[in-house]
Design an enzyme around this catalytic site. Structure first.
Site, mmCIF file in Angstrom:
data_model
loop_
_atom_site.group_PDB
_atom_site.id
_atom_site.type_symbol
_atom_site.label_atom_id
_atom_site.label_comp_id
_atom_site.label_asym_id
_atom_site.label_seq_id
_atom_site.Cartn_x
_atom_site.Cartn_y
_atom_site.Cartn_z
ATOM 1 N N ASP A 14 83.507 65.369 52.349
ATOM 2 C CA ASP A 14 84.361 64.305 52.880
ATOM 3 C C ASP A 14 85.766 64.534 52.343
ATOM 4 O O ASP A 14 86.040 64.297 51.176
ATOM 5 C CB ASP A 14 83.808 62.952 52.411
ATOM 6 C CG ASP A 14 84.716 61.775 52.771
ATOM 7 O OD1 ASP A 14 85.756 61.996 53.420
ATOM 8 O OD2 ASP A 14 84.368 60.639 52.411
ATOM 9 N N TRP A 41 83.036 56.097 47.656
ATOM 10 C CA TRP A 41 82.767 56.548 49.019
ATOM 11 C C TRP A 41 81.536 57.423 49.096
ATOM 12 O O TRP A 41 80.716 57.285 50.011
ATOM 13 C CB TRP A 41 84.003 57.240 49.614
ATOM 14 C CG TRP A 41 85.128 56.270 49.756
ATOM 15 C CD1 TRP A 41 86.290 56.252 49.036
ATOM 16 C CD2 TRP A 41 85.181 55.119 50.612
ATOM 17 N NE1 TRP A 41 87.056 55.181 49.399
ATOM 18 C CE2 TRP A 41 86.411 54.464 50.365
ATOM 19 C CE3 TRP A 41 84.320 54.580 51.562
ATOM 20 C CZ2 TRP A 41 86.787 53.303 51.035
ATOM 21 C CZ3 TRP A 41 84.701 53.423 52.234
ATOM 22 C CH2 TRP A 41 85.912 52.804 51.966
ATOM 23 N N LYS A 98 95.227 58.991 56.370
ATOM 24 C CA LYS A 98 95.872 59.151 55.059
ATOM 25 C C LYS A 98 96.861 60.314 55.107
ATOM 26 O O LYS A 98 98.039 60.149 54.879
ATOM 27 C CB LYS A 98 94.822 59.363 53.979
ATOM 28 C CG LYS A 98 93.897 58.138 53.856
ATOM 29 C CD LYS A 98 92.659 58.444 53.073
ATOM 30 C CE LYS A 98 91.590 57.394 53.241
ATOM 31 N NZ LYS A 98 91.945 56.062 52.783
HETATM 32 N N1 PLP Z 1 85.913 58.534 52.613
HETATM 33 C C1 PLP Z 1 86.989 58.401 51.820
HETATM 34 C C2 PLP Z 1 87.249 59.452 50.796
HETATM 35 C C3 PLP Z 1 87.835 57.302 51.962
HETATM 36 O O1 PLP Z 1 88.910 57.170 51.170
HETATM 37 C C4 PLP Z 1 87.551 56.329 52.950
HETATM 38 C C5 PLP Z 1 88.434 55.150 53.152
HETATM 39 O O2 PLP Z 1 89.387 54.924 52.483
HETATM 40 C C6 PLP Z 1 86.414 56.494 53.736
HETATM 41 C C7 PLP Z 1 85.622 57.625 53.561
HETATM 42 C C8 PLP Z 1 86.042 55.484 54.787
HETATM 43 O O3 PLP Z 1 86.868 55.646 55.860
HETATM 44 P P1 PLP Z 1 86.877 54.609 57.095
HETATM 45 O O4 PLP Z 1 87.465 53.340 56.608
HETATM 46 O O5 PLP Z 1 87.725 55.334 58.092
HETATM 47 O O6 PLP Z 1 85.486 54.451 57.556
#
Ligand code: PLP
Length: 366
Positions: free
Chosen positions: A173, A106, A197
């Site tokens: 994040d 990510w 989550k």
């Molecule tokens: N950041 C993290 C740590 C994630 O686990 C995820 C998705 O699992 C995301 C960002 C991306 O999120 P989204 O699918 O809501 O764009």
């Protein structure tokens, strides 16, 4: 017919507390006696205004958010924030340069997205894989914008990097470990987290930002991603994800009633150590690829049979789990193996059921 109990270890969207689902069900058609559903309610109505402000108050209370921080409830998910963060903050530095810590899938995506808008500097030695501890030089990096994924959902790394701010704008994040433990918000310039989550359902992303960081967006920043616009309009510049905000409010209430972030941390430590303990004493039958120093309490990845995983045995493990009602244990498609996600709503009993199954499977196949 009696329904078999299902235990959801999904990485997100993930399990919600049962009481939250029941409350939402009870209120679905007729919210609070007003005769309509939250799904049908105007985002400008006084009823929704109460939902929005109580959700924000609960969040402020649970995280002890200082008054000089704004809280926003936005659309676009964590990925939307991969764009919004650089679009709003990369211009803080004259040369549009930002330092990134890339610890997994990510943050890698986030860094790639930021590179569209400025210069991205990766501030640690290249990692061969995202399962080892990321060593940062403790002092000399001069940072302005500083970004990292606090919990890497795919590889199962948990990182706890905080710094004195000294001109450093620490952006994190927290999508996959938000409210799973107490956090000192004042150490961060900005925190964001998708709700699906630990704090609700898909559709809403929380952004907590220090006020002095508003108003620096690049000209090309789309207006719905502009933090100043969204903060000034109390997340109501455009239609917000109303129902997802309502669900988040219910989850925050549940967290509060269950002892807040400190109690969540205790519970999450307990659940994850149940699983890691079995991995550790299994003589390599279960193998967690992540260094002990940076193992996540939220997402526990492991291989079965041998270090690099015996795929036939892993399939058998998943089939056996399914027969016991345990779902969504398959590892992310990019890494394979097994992944148990143990977010706040996963109970001690759920983790115990998995631990018991792992012990039995070990005994049978070792
Ligand atoms: N950041 C993290 C740590 C994630 O686990 C995820 C998705 O699992 C995301 C960002 C991306 O999120 P989204 O699918 O809501 O764009």
């Amino acid at each position: 017919m009696e329904q078999k109990q299902t235990i959801n270890f999904g990485p997100g969207p993930a399990k919600l507390p049962q009481s939250v689902l029941l409350q939402a069900q009870k209120e679905l058609v007729n919210y609070n006696g007003i005769g309509i559903s939250v799904l049908e309610m105007s985002h400008r109505s006084s009823d929704f205004s109460k939902i929005l402000s109580s959700t924000e108050s609960l969040l402020r209370e649970l995280l002890n958010i200082p008054d000089n921080y704004k809280v926003m409830f936005l659309q676009g998910g964590g990925s939307g924030q991969f764009s919004a963060v650089p679009l709003n903050l990369i211009g803080l530095k004259e040369d549009n340069c930002a330092d990134y810590i890339v610890t997994g899938t990510w943050s890698e995506r986030a860094a790639k997205e930021a590179a569209k808008y400025g210069k991205v500097n990766i501030v640690h030695p290249k990692l061969d894989k995202y399962t080892s501890k990321c060593q940062l030089d403790p002092e000399p990096v001069v940072l302005l914008t500083f970004y990292y994924g606090c919990n890497e959902t795919v590889h199962g790394g948990g990182y706890n990097i905080t710094r004195k701010q000294n001109g450093v704008v620490l952006v994190s994040d927290m999508s996959s470990n938000f409210l799973s433990r107490p956090v000192d918000v004042s150490k961060f310039g900005l925190i964001f987290a998708g709700a699906q989550k630990n704090v609700g359902c898909a559709g809403v992303t929380v952004v907590i930002v220090r006020e002095d960081l508003l108003g620096h967006a690049l000209n090309e920043c789309p207006i719905v991603l502009d933090y100043k616009v969204q903060a000034t309009n109390n997340s109501l510049y455009n239609t917000p994800p109303c129902f997802s905000i309502y669900i988040m409010g219910l989850v925050l209430e549940w967290i509060k009633n269950n002892g807040g972030t400190a109690a969540m941390e205790k519970l999450n430590k307990h659940k994850s150590s149940m699983i890691y303990d079995i991995i550790n004493v299994s003589n390599g039958f279960y193998a967690c690829p992540v260094d002990v120093a940076c193992r996540s309490r939220m997402n526990v990845p492991f291989r079965v049979g041998k270090k690099e995983g015996d795929e036939a045995l892993e399939k058998k493990f998943l089939d056996g789990a399914l027969k016991r009602g345990m779902i969504s244990l398959k590892g992310h498609r990019s890494v394979g193996g097994i992944r148990a996600s143990l977010y706040n709503a996963v109970t001690l009993e759920d983790a115990q059921a998995l631990a018991t199954y792992m012990k039995e499977f070990l005994k049978e196949h070792q």
